[in-house]
Design an enzyme around this catalytic site. Structure first.
Site, short mmCIF file in Angstrom:
data_model
loop_
_atom_site.label_atom_id
_atom_site.label_comp_id
_atom_site.label_asym_id
_atom_site.label_seq_id
_atom_site.Cartn_x
_atom_site.Cartn_y
_atom_site.Cartn_z
N ARG A 51 0.81 -1.21 0.00
CA ARG A 51 0.00 0.00 0.00
C ARG A 51 0.86 1.27 0.00
O ARG A 51 0.78 2.10 -0.89
CB ARG A 51 -0.86 -0.05 1.26
CG ARG A 51 -2.01 0.87 1.27
CD ARG A 51 -3.01 0.41 2.30
NE ARG A 51 -4.19 -0.15 1.71
CZ ARG A 51 -4.36 -1.43 1.42
NH1 ARG A 51 -3.43 -2.30 1.66
NH2 ARG A 51 -5.49 -1.84 0.86
N THR A 52 1.71 1.42 1.01
CA THR A 52 2.48 2.66 1.14
C THR A 52 3.49 2.79 0.01
O THR A 52 3.59 3.85 -0.62
CB THR A 52 3.20 2.69 2.51
OG1 THR A 52 2.23 2.48 3.54
CG2 THR A 52 3.89 4.01 2.73
N ARG A 77 11.10 2.97 5.01
CA ARG A 77 10.33 2.21 6.00
C ARG A 77 11.30 1.25 6.66
O ARG A 77 12.11 0.60 5.99
CB ARG A 77 9.20 1.44 5.34
CG ARG A 77 8.59 0.41 6.32
CD ARG A 77 7.26 -0.10 5.89
NE ARG A 77 6.24 0.94 5.97
CZ ARG A 77 4.93 0.70 5.89
NH1 ARG A 77 4.49 -0.54 5.74
NH2 ARG A 77 4.08 1.70 5.95
N LYS A 125 24.80 -8.43 3.75
CA LYS A 125 26.26 -8.60 3.69
C LYS A 125 26.93 -7.96 4.89
O LYS A 125 28.15 -7.95 5.00
CB LYS A 125 26.82 -7.99 2.40
CG LYS A 125 26.29 -8.61 1.12
CD LYS A 125 26.86 -7.91 -0.11
CE LYS A 125 26.25 -8.46 -1.40
NZ LYS A 125 26.66 -7.68 -2.58
#
Lengths: 296, 296, 296
Positions: free
Chosen positions: A48-49, A98, A77
């Site tokens: 959604r975002t 996010r 890594k």
């Protein structure tokens, strides 16, 4: 306007400016910001975002690069967040991040010379969702001041609630009811910051007829310490016909989505149900935000 | 033309219109559909189909958003398909969906106010692959009527076969041979719908010399109820030099790809092998489809 | 210039031409290559390289399609590399490939009629990283000839080192010191090819004061046959203040990134630390490369 980490990063005037620019965009105003690149650094999955930011950037003629989960990034890594952000700022004009950790967005903004937008950091904040929420309310009532709000469900683990409560400090809500089961009460440290009246309740029934805005949050399994606690409360706050029938005329139900069982699907056709309309404003409001941050 | 869920959704004239528009695009006609966004909702992984839709959209100047697997979508948070589709329609002008369930595309089209294109739903249909298949045949023979077809391999679990059999009802094939091992015979409910002659066979040898089009399908492991059954038939229908040598002059071998062992790589250099040419038509035909659906 | 598989694929003049085109791009020269599509075939995960190629393509107005890992490609259905590449060439104007096998890029170039760029193939080469490395050196010293180089760390498993050693054969380094723990010494077959003096050392201290360029490589866990061997050497070659203090004035530290522990973060603020500047050149140099390969 530079970084957007918290709902506090907008003044009342800035909220209103973004709303009116979004209105112009909805009316068909074309703004082109070619050449520019938005980097989406999604260390935690989202559709959604991420997709609404991508669509907003592309509607403005911008390009998008990025990743949608930590796997397959250099983090596996052993690279640290600072180095990853330094990489992204080299490749883009604005970073949308996010992350599962509270404060990750603020940290990224300190590292990056390019603007950083918080698309959700842990249980902390999700300020662009608050832009969507307040814009939906503003378009419905033509004001945010003087309204009665009921926030229902998970008020503890939902970052959307933290940001909404903070965003409301820029306006003058008449009263705010915080309705949740005890284990999901809003955090004290947030409540301490508020400059408006609020009341904590365990059940919505006594106040439903007074509410203008019923804001429902998903009881997010992934936010719970343990599954048992989740199952206990999952069903307890479902918005059904019984609840909707006691709502006042003209009042609206909002939800940041995705929903699971918090809203009975029968309610989708009710005139009170505005959560899909709310979702439809996610792109224009983010277009307006990009324009404010990056300039036309 | 609105949604494209089944190969039945095109009339004979519409097939021919799309073919001639694809011809113009191949001849270099430039069509620009800027501003528009295509949403690719791929709940089931795919490279070939997703990338060809992306390339087609981008060649037309459109942008693409979406996801390439269910992981990392809100579905894992418990969101239902309807809500996910309502989200995608808010962010885009057209939804291209792939899903593991038969009928998922039709369901999405019922929910969405934006056009929906079926990019493969379970064992049901894959109509845009049929566009590619029929366009390849049309460009080779300058007709689809009056030809002899041999469909070889997995005719039961392959959605490409279901769509091709249905697409052929819009034309007048001379004869259609359905050649498969018994457990992979075409589904009765599909055969019942056909308006042309067909013959079911266990082996291609008796008819090879009559065929104009040999359509080979991958024996898809993931379509099989169990591994043992898969291993049994995997090798049984390999197109090798022995088979190709008995094919008539000018006849062609098609394959929707990817292939595993159904076609011996030695055959790739044969003048009969048209499956890479077929693959090269995947983008222009999808460009033409986007133009027909979204308008110039 | 067609395919770019090895650092040998550029002549001295071609390196210098690409550098000067990158300079023009950094000075703001606009080059537009609309309509074109870059296909990123990343069979092995990467953020840094994939995103910088994407950003470079988008800065030029091109579009990008592709995948970022083998999962969810037709490879998991059993498709071979040749068929996957034939698909990508049908959808794009240039293929950027990363693969875990040495030689995969060369193989792809033999299959594809479109230009192929090697974005890292196993332990073999990473020629576009060498473009970044040499361009950074050239911009710092205004030459590459006559400088003293120290390559430190993993010289055996790092493809960036193989490409850099080969790229340096197009210039006239004064001396090249290969500094590594014994198990990580550079490969004999590469050293045999070099047309310049080199010295192998176990420790940097004797030569640090002579070096103009200190090139540090990540000791890549994923390149190691076993974890124990990795842990043994991981910390052994860390660039810390002690090392930096013995470096000559004007000398620089480079690193292809991502880094783990090879460079103490305290060093980031040192005037010798040029690895973030180096990272900032990744996009313009790849823009220049695209222009050279695809034409304006």
């Amino acid at each position: 306007m530079e970084d957007v980490i918290s709902a506090y990063d907008f003044s009342r005037d800035q909220y209103l400016e973004i709303f009116s620019l979004a209105d112009e965009i909805l009316k068909g105003r074309k703004i082109k910001m070619k050449e520019k690149i938005i980097a989406e650094a999604f260390f935690e999955p989202s559709t959604r975002t991420a997709l609404s930011f991508s669509a907003a950037a592309q509607r403005l003629g911008m390009n998008v690069i990025g990743f949608s989960s930590q796997e397959g990034t250099s983090v596996v890594k052993g690279e640290n967040l600072a180095d990853t952000i330094r990489m992204m700022e080299n490749y883009s004009d604005c970073i949308v991040i996010r992350h599962k950790f509270d404060g990750a967005a603020k940290f990224a903004a300190e590292v990056s010379s390019k603007p950083v937008i918080n698309a959700g950091d842990g249980k902390h904040e999700h300020p662009t969702q608050t832009l969507v929420d307040l814009y939906t309310i503003f378009k419905t009532f033509n004001t945010i001041d003087g309204l009665n709000f009921g926030l229902i469900g998970d008020l503890r683990y939902a970052r959307t609630v933290n940001s909404l409560l903070r965003g409301l400090t820029r306006f003058k809500p008449k009263s705010v009811y915080l309705i949740s089961p005890p284990p999901l009460k809003a955090r004290k440290e947030i409540l301490r910051e508020l400059n408006y009246e609020y009341v904590e309740l365990n059940s919505p029934y006594d106040v439903l007829h007074d509410l203008d805005v019923v804001y429902v949050t998903r009881i997010q399994k992934e936010r719970f310490p343990d599954e048992v606690e989740y199952e206990k409360v999952k069903e307890s706050y479902t918005i059904d016909e019984k609840i909707v029938n006691s709502m006042r005329k003209g009042s609206i139900i909002l939800h940041p989505l995705p929903r699971v069982n918090e809203i009975d699907r029968k309610i989708d056709v009710s005139p009170h149900a505005k959560y899909f309309y709310q979702a439809s404003l996610a792109v224009p409001i983010r277009q307006a935000l990009f324009v404010k941050i990056l300039g036309e």
